[in-house]
Write a protein that holds these residues in place. Structure first.
Motif, PDB file in Angstrom:
ATOM      1  N   MET A  82       0.852  -1.172   0.000  1.00  9.61           N
ATOM      2  CA  MET A  82       0.000   0.000   0.000  1.00  9.61           C
ATOM      3  C   MET A  82       0.898   1.235   0.000  1.00  9.61           C
ATOM      4  SD  MET A  82      -3.058   1.098   2.625  1.00  9.61           S
ATOM      5  CE  MET A  82      -3.870  -0.458   2.585  1.00  9.61           C
ATOM      6  N   LYS A  83       0.512   2.209  -0.784  1.00 14.47           N
ATOM      7  CA  LYS A  83       1.309   3.427  -0.904  1.00 14.47           C
ATOM      8  C   LYS A  83       1.205   4.262   0.376  1.00 14.47           C
ATOM      9  CE  LYS A  83       1.069   3.865  -5.877  1.00 14.47           C
ATOM     10  NZ  LYS A  83       0.724   4.743  -6.984  1.00 14.47           N
ATOM     11  N   LEU A  84       2.201   5.084   0.572  1.00 14.18           N
ATOM     12  CA  LEU A  84       2.286   5.907   1.779  1.00 14.18           C
ATOM     13  C   LEU A  84       1.102   6.868   1.902  1.00 14.18           C
ATOM     14  CD1 LEU A  84       3.896   6.791   4.271  1.00 14.18           C
ATOM     15  CD2 LEU A  84       5.032   8.461   2.817  1.00 14.18           C
ATOM     16  N   LYS A  85       0.672   7.466   0.810  1.00 17.73           N
ATOM     17  CA  LYS A  85      -0.427   8.433   0.913  1.00 17.73           C
ATOM     18  C   LYS A  85      -1.734   7.749   1.314  1.00 17.73           C
ATOM     19  CE  LYS A  85      -1.902   8.824  -3.904  1.00 17.73           C
ATOM     20  NZ  LYS A  85      -2.078   9.739  -5.016  1.00 17.73           N
ATOM     21  N   TYR A  86      -1.955   6.504   0.903  1.00 24.89           N
ATOM     22  CA  TYR A  86      -3.161   5.776   1.313  1.00 24.89           C
ATOM     23  C   TYR A  86      -3.094   5.397   2.793  1.00 24.89           C
ATOM     24  CZ  TYR A  86      -4.379   5.503  -3.602  1.00 24.89           C
ATOM     25  OH  TYR A  86      -4.702   5.817  -4.889  1.00 24.89           O
ATOM     26  N   ARG A  87      -1.896   5.022   3.241  1.00 32.03           N
ATOM     27  CA  ARG A  87      -1.716   4.725   4.667  1.00 32.03           C
ATOM     28  C   ARG A  87      -1.997   5.966   5.513  1.00 32.03           C
ATOM     29  NH1 ARG A  87       4.018   1.608   4.852  1.00 32.03           N
ATOM     30  NH2 ARG A  87       3.432  -0.125   3.481  1.00 32.03           N
ATOM     31  N   LEU A  88      -1.502   7.097   5.038  1.00 35.29           N
ATOM     32  CA  LEU A  88      -1.704   8.347   5.759  1.00 35.29           C
ATOM     33  C   LEU A  88      -3.186   8.719   5.808  1.00 35.29           C
ATOM     34  CD1 LEU A  88      -0.270  10.669   7.200  1.00 35.29           C
ATOM     35  CD2 LEU A  88      -0.107  11.834   5.004  1.00 35.29           C
ATOM     36  N   VAL A  89      -3.901   8.527   4.711  1.00 35.80           N
ATOM     37  CA  VAL A  89      -5.335   8.823   4.678  1.00 35.80           C
ATOM     38  C   VAL A  89      -6.082   7.914   5.651  1.00 35.80           C
ATOM     39  CG1 VAL A  89      -7.414   8.714   3.235  1.00 35.80           C
ATOM     40  CG2 VAL A  89      -5.347   9.790   2.356  1.00 35.80           C
ATOM     41  N   TYR A  90      -5.793   6.610   5.639  1.00 34.77           N
ATOM     42  CA  TYR A  90      -6.446   5.683   6.569  1.00 34.77           C
ATOM     43  C   TYR A  90      -6.134   6.041   8.024  1.00 34.77           C
ATOM     44  CZ  TYR A  90      -8.028   2.489   2.943  1.00 34.77           C
ATOM     45  OH  TYR A  90      -8.659   1.928   1.884  1.00 34.77           O
ATOM     46  N   TYR A  91      -4.887   6.385   8.283  1.00 37.50           N
ATOM     47  CA  TYR A  91      -4.481   6.751   9.637  1.00 37.50           C
ATOM     48  C   TYR A  91      -5.225   7.992  10.106  1.00 37.50           C
ATOM     49  CZ  TYR A  91      -1.627   8.620  13.406  1.00 37.50           C
ATOM     50  OH  TYR A  91      -1.215   9.137  14.597  1.00 37.50           O
ATOM     51  N   LEU A  92      -5.263   9.040   9.291  1.00 38.89           N
ATOM     52  CA  LEU A  92      -5.939  10.282   9.668  1.00 38.89           C
ATOM     53  C   LEU A  92      -7.443  10.077   9.832  1.00 38.89           C
ATOM     54  CD1 LEU A  92      -4.038  12.929   7.531  1.00 38.89           C
ATOM     55  CD2 LEU A  92      -3.863  12.520   9.980  1.00 38.89           C
ATOM     56  N   PHE A  93      -8.042   9.252   8.965  1.00 36.33           N
ATOM     57  CA  PHE A  93      -9.466   8.961   9.100  1.00 36.33           C
ATOM     58  C   PHE A  93      -9.748   8.256  10.428  1.00 36.33           C
ATOM     59  CE2 PHE A  93     -13.090   6.056   8.514  1.00 36.33           C
ATOM     60  CZ  PHE A  93     -14.078   7.009   8.309  1.00 36.33           C
ATOM     61  N   GLY A  94      -8.952   7.272  10.764  1.00 32.47           N
ATOM     62  CA  GLY A  94      -9.131   6.568  12.040  1.00 32.47           C
ATOM     63  C   GLY A  94      -8.887   7.471  13.235  1.00 32.47           C
ATOM     64  N   LEU A  95      -7.898   8.330  13.136  1.00 34.44           N
ATOM     65  CA  LEU A  95      -7.596   9.259  14.221  1.00 34.44           C
ATOM     66  C   LEU A  95      -8.755  10.227  14.437  1.00 34.44           C
ATOM     67  CD1 LEU A  95      -5.407  10.262  16.216  1.00 34.44           C
ATOM     68  CD2 LEU A  95      -4.726  11.865  14.434  1.00 34.44           C
ATOM     69  N   LEU A  96      -9.287  10.784  13.363  1.00 36.73           N
ATOM     70  CA  LEU A  96     -10.410  11.709  13.491  1.00 36.73           C
ATOM     71  C   LEU A  96     -11.654  11.007  14.024  1.00 36.73           C
ATOM     72  CD1 LEU A  96     -10.018  13.866  10.271  1.00 36.73           C
ATOM     73  CD2 LEU A  96      -9.597  14.553  12.625  1.00 36.73           C
ATOM     74  N   LEU A  97     -11.916   9.805  13.577  1.00 34.89           N
ATOM     75  CA  LEU A  97     -13.062   9.049  14.068  1.00 34.89           C
ATOM     76  C   LEU A  97     -12.904   8.749  15.559  1.00 34.89           C
ATOM     77  CD1 LEU A  97     -15.671   7.771  13.022  1.00 34.89           C
ATOM     78  CD2 LEU A  97     -14.400   5.665  12.695  1.00 34.89           C
ATOM     79  N   GLY A  98     -11.707   8.352  15.965  1.00 36.94           N
ATOM     80  CA  GLY A  98     -11.447   8.089  17.376  1.00 36.94           C
ATOM     81  C   GLY A  98     -11.582   9.336  18.230  1.00 36.94           C
ATOM     82  N   LEU A  99     -11.067  10.460  17.761  1.00 36.45           N
ATOM     83  CA  LEU A  99     -11.193  11.714  18.506  1.00 36.45           C
ATOM     84  C   LEU A  99     -12.644  12.136  18.646  1.00 36.45           C
ATOM     85  CD1 LEU A  99      -8.235  13.862  17.148  1.00 36.45           C
ATOM     86  CD2 LEU A  99      -8.541  12.986  19.459  1.00 36.45           C
ATOM     87  N   PHE A 100     -13.421  11.931  17.597  1.00 36.74           N
ATOM     88  CA  PHE A 100     -14.841  12.267  17.659  1.00 36.74           C
ATOM     89  C   PHE A 100     -15.533  11.479  18.768  1.00 36.74           C
ATOM     90  CE2 PHE A 100     -19.177  11.102  16.411  1.00 36.74           C
ATOM     91  CZ  PHE A 100     -19.762  12.357  16.444  1.00 36.74           C
ATOM     92  N   PHE A 101     -15.299  10.171  18.827  1.00 31.23           N
ATOM     93  CA  PHE A 101     -15.947   9.353  19.844  1.00 31.23           C
ATOM     94  C   PHE A 101     -15.470   9.693  21.254  1.00 31.23           C
ATOM     95  CE2 PHE A 101     -16.946   6.474  16.262  1.00 31.23           C
ATOM     96  CZ  PHE A 101     -18.315   6.438  16.449  1.00 31.23           C
ATOM     97  N   VAL A 102     -14.201   9.942  21.404  1.00 28.85           N
ATOM     98  CA  VAL A 102     -13.672  10.305  22.723  1.00 28.85           C
ATOM     99  C   VAL A 102     -14.283  11.614  23.208  1.00 28.85           C
ATOM    100  CG1 VAL A 102     -11.585  11.069  23.926  1.00 28.85           C
ATOM    101  CG2 VAL A 102     -11.533   9.004  22.551  1.00 28.85           C
ATOM    102  N   ILE A 103     -14.320  12.609  22.338  1.00 32.02           N
ATOM    103  CA  ILE A 103     -14.894  13.904  22.723  1.00 32.02           C
ATOM    104  C   ILE A 103     -16.380  13.772  23.006  1.00 32.02           C
ATOM    105  CG2 ILE A 103     -15.438  16.216  21.860  1.00 32.02           C
ATOM    106  CD1 ILE A 103     -12.694  16.159  20.465  1.00 32.02           C
ATOM    107  N   LYS A 104     -17.067  13.020  22.191  1.00 30.49           N
ATOM    108  CA  LYS A 104     -18.513  12.855  22.348  1.00 30.49           C
ATOM    109  C   LYS A 104     -18.846  12.180  23.678  1.00 30.49           C
ATOM    110  CE  LYS A 104     -22.716  12.813  20.671  1.00 30.49           C
ATOM    111  NZ  LYS A 104     -23.485  14.019  20.578  1.00 30.49           N
TER     112      LYS A 104
END
Length: 128
Positions: free
Chosen positions: A1-23
């Motif tokens: 998997m290319k680096l930019k796809y890994r970065l997109v998946y990582y950022l998506f998971g991070l944002l989703l996790g932050l949303f749930f933690v804050i909520k």
């Protein structure tokens, strides 16, 4: 998997996790009445709100003029702005704070308070 796809998946998971933690943690903190004050303005206002409030004769006379009431003072202590250039200076065995706020009629006011270790004295109330 290319680096930019890994970065997109990582950022998506991070944002989703932050949303749930804050909520979930934010709702839990609100239910318990916990307030997170990390900024200086918030910390000063919280300290002033948590101590017993006394009035100087000058402030009592201003309150009796009926252009301002105690709710305006409470709202200023909750939503006001501390003028740090004129505040946090030793004054009569305490520290003086100048807080800018508004009344319910949307008039700008300045309140001066003296913060002691066990109490707070509302020294004076002025229209801007």
């Amino acid at each position: 998997m290319k680096l930019k796809y890994r970065l997109v998946y990582y950022l998506f998971g991070l944002l989703l996790g932050l949303f749930f933690v804050i909520k979930f943690l934010g709702a839990k903190a609100e239910a318990k009445g916990v307030e997170f004050c990390y900024l200086p303005n918030c910390r000063v206002l919280k300290e002033l709100r948590n101590k017993s409030l006394n009035f100087s004769p000058e402030a009592q006379a201003t309150l009796e003029e009926n252009w301002i009431n105690l709710d305006d003072i409470r709202n200023t202590l909750k939503y006001g702005d501390v003028d740090f250039s004129k505040s946090n200076k030793p004054y009569k065995n305490g520290k003086i704070y100048l807080i800018e706020g508004k009344t319910t009629q949307n008039e700008e006011i300045n309140i001066t308070m003296i913060n002691y270790t066990s109490k707070v004295i509302l020294e004076k109330i002025e229209k801007k």
